[in-house]
Design a protein around this motif. Structure first.
Motif, PDB file in Angstrom:
ATOM      1  N   ARG A   1       0.829  -1.208   0.000  1.00 63.35           N
ATOM      2  CA  ARG A   1       0.000   0.000   0.000  1.00 63.35           C
ATOM      3  C   ARG A   1       0.866   1.261   0.000  1.00 63.35           C
ATOM      4  O   ARG A   1       0.584   2.226  -0.728  1.00 63.35           O
ATOM      5  N   SER A   2       1.926   1.269   0.811  1.00 72.29           N
ATOM      6  CA  SER A   2       2.804   2.443   0.864  1.00 72.29           C
ATOM      7  C   SER A   2       3.462   2.682  -0.490  1.00 72.29           C
ATOM      8  O   SER A   2       3.526   3.817  -0.974  1.00 72.29           O
TER       9      SER A   2
ATOM     10  N   TYR B   1       3.619   5.761  -5.715  1.00 72.22           N
ATOM     11  CA  TYR B   1       3.658   5.725  -7.177  1.00 72.22           C
ATOM     12  C   TYR B   1       2.435   6.407  -7.790  1.00 72.22           C
ATOM     13  O   TYR B   1       2.538   7.044  -8.841  1.00 72.22           O
ATOM     14  N   THR B   2       1.286   6.279  -7.139  1.00 69.03           N
ATOM     15  CA  THR B   2       0.097   6.983  -7.632  1.00 69.03           C
ATOM     16  C   THR B   2       0.321   8.486  -7.636  1.00 69.03           C
ATOM     17  O   THR B   2      -0.040   9.191  -8.592  1.00 69.03           O
TER      18      THR B   2
ATOM     19  N   GLY C   1     -10.499   0.207  -4.450  1.00 69.34           N
ATOM     20  CA  GLY C   1     -10.631  -0.688  -5.592  1.00 69.34           C
ATOM     21  C   GLY C   1      -9.396  -0.689  -6.463  1.00 69.34           C
ATOM     22  O   GLY C   1      -8.914  -1.756  -6.898  1.00 69.34           O
ATOM     23  N   SER C   2      -8.842   0.510  -6.704  1.00 70.78           N
ATOM     24  CA  SER C   2      -7.617   0.608  -7.505  1.00 70.78           C
ATOM     25  C   SER C   2      -6.440  -0.047  -6.780  1.00 70.78           C
ATOM     26  O   SER C   2      -5.587  -0.686  -7.400  1.00 70.78           O
TER      27      SER C   2
ATOM     28  N   GLU D   1      -4.080  -2.850  -8.357  1.00 67.46           N
ATOM     29  CA  GLU D   1      -2.664  -2.502  -8.508  1.00 67.46           C
ATOM     30  C   GLU D   1      -1.772  -3.417  -7.673  1.00 67.46           C
ATOM     31  O   GLU D   1      -0.645  -3.725  -8.055  1.00 67.46           O
ATOM     32  N   ARG D   2      -2.287  -3.861  -6.526  1.00 68.11           N
ATOM     33  CA  ARG D   2      -1.509  -4.780  -5.688  1.00 68.11           C
ATOM     34  C   ARG D   2      -1.271  -6.101  -6.413  1.00 68.11           C
ATOM     35  O   ARG D   2      -0.166  -6.669  -6.342  1.00 68.11           O
ATOM     36  N   LEU D   3      -2.270  -6.595  -7.113  1.00 68.58           N
ATOM     37  CA  LEU D   3      -2.106  -7.825  -7.880  1.00 68.58           C
ATOM     38  C   LEU D   3      -1.053  -7.654  -8.975  1.00 68.58           C
ATOM     39  O   LEU D   3      -0.237  -8.547  -9.227  1.00 68.58           O
ATOM     40  N   VAL D   4      -1.073  -6.497  -9.630  1.00 70.08           N
ATOM     41  CA  VAL D   4      -0.066  -6.206 -10.660  1.00 70.08           C
ATOM     42  C   VAL D   4       1.325  -6.146 -10.037  1.00 70.08           C
ATOM     43  O   VAL D   4       2.283  -6.706 -10.584  1.00 70.08           O
TER      44      VAL D   4
END
Length: 298
Positions: A106-107, A112-113, A145-146, A150-153
Motif C-alpha cells: 500500500r505504501s 507511485y500513484t 478498488g484501484s 494494482e496490488r495484484l499487478v
C-alpha cells in the motif's frame, strides 16, 4: 547474466556482450533511443519513490540496478509487454522486502500513484508542464478498488522480475568500497567523499548501464579519480588504480562516461520538452506509431 566472480559479496553478475547488443524491447521494435529514455526515466522514478518512502540510498540504488537488469538481453522484459512504472514499483518493493527496511504494498502504490499523477507529480518526465498552485487530491489518491487491482499487478511483476533474473537479486554497490579506497589513498576528505558519492549515484542513471557492465571496484576507482581531479586533491603519482585491479583503459572509459552524465540529462529534457516520457505500454505503442507516421510523411 554472466557468473559472479571471485569475491561474491563485492562483485556483481555482469551483462554479457550478447545481452548488451540485443534487448527484448529492440526485438519487439522499440527504437533504441526511446528505450534509453524510458530506462532513464524509470530509474529516476525509482529514486524519487525511494526517497518519498524514506528508504536508505543503498536500497534505492539496488532497486535501480534490479530495474535496469530486467530490461537487458533478448530474455529480458520488453517495453511493449511490461510497463516501466510497474517494473520500477516492483523492483523497489522487492529490494526493500529483502532488506532491513521492508515496506508495504500500500505504501509503495500510494507513492507511485502520486508520482505518476499528470497533475500533481513533481517529476519533469511525468508532468512536464509543472505543478499547479493547488493540485487536486483526487488526482493522486489511490482508491481501495484501484489498490486491490494494482496490488495484484505489483505482486505479479515482482514474480516476473525474479524469474527473469533467475532469482539472482544480489547487487554489490561501490560506495563502501570507495570509502575504503579513499582511506587507503589518504584522500578521504569530506568534500572528495561527497563528490565521489555524487558520481556513483549519477551512474545509476547512465545510458551506458555502468552498474551492469562494470564491477563496483572499477566504479569506485573512476569516481575517486574524477572527484580528486575536480577538487584539486593530489593522488599518488604512480598508476595507483592498478592496485585496485582496474586498468587504464577501463578507468578512462568510466571517467568519460561519468563526465557525460550532466550533458545526457540535459539532452533528455530538451528532447522531450513538454511531452511526458511513456511509462506504460499504451503510451509506448502510441509513441512508436507516431514515429512511424512521421517517417512515412517524410
Amino acid at each position: 547474466m554472466a557468473p559472479i566472480s571471485a569475491l561474491e559479496n563485492l562483485s556483481n553478475a555482469l551483462a554479457t556482450p550478447a545481452q548488451l547488443s540485443t534487448s527484448s524491447s529492440s526485438l519487439d521494435g522499440v527504437p533504441s533511443d526511446l528505450e534509453t529514455s524510458i530506462r532513464y526515466a524509470g530509474a529516476q522514478l525509482t529514486q524519487a519513490a525511494g526517497i518519498l518512502l524514506r528508504m536508505s540510498q543503498d536500497i534505492i540504488a539496488q532497486a535501480i540496478v534490479t530495474f535496469t537488469r530486467f530490461w537487458i538481453g533478448p530474455e529480458g522484459g520488453s517495453l511493449r509487454i511490461y510497463a516501466a512504472k510497474d517494473v520500477s514499483a516492483a523492483a523497489l518493493y522487492l529490494t526493500a522486502k529483502l532488506s532491513f527496511q521492508p515496506t508495504s504494498p500500500r505504501s509503495v502504490l500510494n507513492v507511485y500513484t502520486f508520482l505518476l499523477s499528470r497533475e500533481a507529480s513533481p517529476l519533469w518526465f511525468i508532468n512536464p508542464k509543472g505543478l499547479p498552485e493547488k493540485p487536486s487530491p483526487e488526482t493522486y489518491i489511490l482508491s481501495e478498488g484501484s489498490y486491490q487491482s494494482e496490488r495484484l499487478v505489483l505482486l505479479r511483476i515482482e514474480a516476473t522480475i525474479l524469474r527473469t533474473l533467475g532469482f539472482n537479486t544480489h547487487v554489490a554497490l561501490p560506495h563502501t568500497i570507495a570509502l575504503t579506497y579513499l582511506q587507503a589513498l589518504e584522500a578521504s576528505s569530506p568534500a572528495v567523499a561527497k563528490r565521489v558519492f555524487e558520481h556513483l549515484n549519477a551512474c545509476l542513471f547512465s545510458p551506458q548501464l555502468l552498474y551492469v557492465t562494470h564491477q563496483p571496484n572499477a566504479l569506485a576507482v573512476a569516481a575517486i579519480y574524477l572527484a580528486a581531479r575536480e577538487k584539486g586533491v593530489k593522488l599518488p603519482g604512480v598508476e595507483w588504480w592498478e592496485v585496485f585491479d582496474v586498468d587504464r583503459e577501463e578507468l578512462g572509459f568510466l571517467v568519460v562516461a561519468m563526465q557525460s552524465m550532466e550533458n545526457f540529462a540535459k539532452a533528455e529534457r530538451e528532447k522531450w520538452g513538454m511531452r511526458p516520457v511513456p511509462m506504460v505500454v499504451d503510451e509506448v505503442e502510441a509513441e512508436i506509431e507516431k514515429r512511424k507516421m512521421l517517417e512515412e510523411g517524410e
